[in-house]
Design an enzyme around this catalytic site. Structure first.
Site, mmCIF file in Angstrom:
data_model
loop_
_atom_site.group_PDB
_atom_site.id
_atom_site.type_symbol
_atom_site.label_atom_id
_atom_site.label_comp_id
_atom_site.label_asym_id
_atom_site.label_seq_id
_atom_site.Cartn_x
_atom_site.Cartn_y
_atom_site.Cartn_z
ATOM 1 N N ARG A 195 7.126 -5.398 3.332
ATOM 2 C CA ARG A 195 5.877 -6.095 3.018
ATOM 3 C C ARG A 195 5.738 -6.118 1.502
ATOM 4 O O ARG A 195 5.772 -5.077 0.848
ATOM 5 C CB ARG A 195 4.658 -5.422 3.644
ATOM 6 C CG ARG A 195 3.367 -6.147 3.230
ATOM 7 C CD ARG A 195 2.166 -5.748 4.050
ATOM 8 N NE ARG A 195 1.677 -4.410 3.743
ATOM 9 C CZ ARG A 195 0.525 -3.919 4.214
ATOM 10 N NH1 ARG A 195 -0.242 -4.669 5.009
ATOM 11 N NH2 ARG A 195 0.149 -2.695 3.925
ATOM 12 N N ASP A 204 -8.170 -5.188 7.194
ATOM 13 C CA ASP A 204 -8.759 -6.147 6.255
ATOM 14 C C ASP A 204 -9.549 -7.222 6.974
ATOM 15 O O ASP A 204 -10.594 -7.674 6.485
ATOM 16 C CB ASP A 204 -7.669 -6.787 5.396
ATOM 17 C CG ASP A 204 -7.298 -5.925 4.201
ATOM 18 O OD1 ASP A 204 -8.224 -5.408 3.549
ATOM 19 O OD2 ASP A 204 -6.110 -5.753 3.927
ATOM 20 N N HIS A 221 0.809 -1.221 0.000
ATOM 21 C CA HIS A 221 0.000 0.000 0.000
ATOM 22 C C HIS A 221 0.840 1.269 0.000
ATOM 23 O O HIS A 221 0.297 2.365 -0.099
ATOM 24 C CB HIS A 221 -0.949 0.010 1.198
ATOM 25 C CG HIS A 221 -2.005 -1.048 1.139
ATOM 26 N ND1 HIS A 221 -2.906 -1.134 0.102
ATOM 27 C CD2 HIS A 221 -2.297 -2.081 1.969
ATOM 28 C CE1 HIS A 221 -3.716 -2.169 0.299
ATOM 29 N NE2 HIS A 221 -3.362 -2.760 1.422
ATOM 30 N N GLU A 246 -5.732 -12.131 7.374
ATOM 31 C CA GLU A 246 -6.604 -10.963 7.247
ATOM 32 C C GLU A 246 -7.887 -11.257 6.472
ATOM 33 O O GLU A 246 -8.599 -10.347 6.065
ATOM 34 C CB GLU A 246 -5.832 -9.838 6.557
ATOM 35 C CG GLU A 246 -5.128 -10.260 5.268
ATOM 36 C CD GLU A 246 -4.175 -9.214 4.725
ATOM 37 O OE1 GLU A 246 -4.250 -8.051 5.172
ATOM 38 O OE2 GLU A 246 -3.373 -9.564 3.839
#
Length: 257
Positions: free
Chosen positions: A71, A177, A46, A151
């Site tokens: 990540r 999430d 993200h 998630e």
């Protein structure tokens, strides 16, 4: 080879504070790394950075004792290997919905015979202070941390099998999430009963399987609560949120006076 300080902290039961980089800036990463975090994660899912920028951010973090993590945006073996070759000392992989995906994640990040990671630790050999690339490869599987994000409903349903995957170090709860998946509003500090129960279930399962448990939070207060619950690693607010909160607070205070 340089020890992964947070992996040893987690093994010893010492809490790990993780920072989070969403800004595509080596300078911002360097500033964050100098604030006392135990580890700092570059967010390619993200965050706004690409691989090349992530490499420069890994270099910036290397000026400190903060452990560099990343990540990945997806369970993409090619990108995972490149980030490890560039000096990331751990990866967090999103959307691990089954044991099969978890096994693929682990296999891409471990050298043979444990996996199929390709040999070419370019910058990793420098960061790790290994005597040679071969020495890095001999120790990397022991030092590199691998977290599977839990998630989704599918991830919860497959949790027990995911935690049995050999070579997986731990699970990382994504509360936002997970909240959405369970029909609640996304939150880094969820209060929905179903979500709270699910998070506790992930922690309990990780303990049973002797795996590390990590989680995203909305700041120090929630992080302290999570540590007291038994989570080993907690992530505080990312650099974007810290920048926005700090700027808005100063503007508000200036206008009030």
């Amino acid at each position: 080879m340089r020890s992964n300080l947070i992996k040893h902290s987690l093994r010893d039961g010492r809490p790990v504070l993780n920072g989070w980089c969403s800004l595509p800036s080596a300078y911002a990463a360097e500033v964050m790394a100098n604030q006392g975090y135990d580890s700092l994660t570059i967010d390619l899912q993200h965050g706004a950075m690409d691989y090349e920028t992530a490499v420069s951010m890994l270099q910036a973090i290397s000026t400190t004792q903060t452990v560099p993590l990343a990540r990945v945006p997806w369970h993409d073996p090619g990108l995972m290997m490149k980030l490890l070759d560039s000096g990331a000392y751990g990866l967090i992989c999103p959307m691990i919905n089954s044991a099969a995906i978890a096994r693929e994640f682990v296999a891409a990040c471990r050298y043979p015979p444990k996996g199929y990671r390709s040999f070419g630790p370019n910058r990793a050999s420098l960061y790790s202070k290994a005597a040679s690339s071969a020495d890095y490869a001999a120790s990397a599987d022991e030092e590199i941390l691998l977290f599977a994000m839990i998630e989704t409903r599918a991830g919860l349903d497959s949790l027990e099998e995911i935690l049995k995957v050999d070579g997986l170090d731990g699970v990382y709860v994504g509360p936002g999430d997970l909240s959405l998946a369970l029909g609640a509003r996304p939150s880094m500090a969820p209060t929905d009963v179903t979500v709270v129960k699910a998070i506790s279930g992930v922690l309990d399962a990780a303990r049973r399987h002797n795996r590390f448990a990590a989680i995203h939070t909305d700041g120090p207060e929630t992080a302290r609560q999570r540590f007291s619950q038994g989570f080993g690693m907690c992530t505080l607010q990312n650099d974007v949120r810290l920048l926005a909160d700090g700027a808005s607070r100063q503007v508000r205070q200036a206008r009030e006076s």
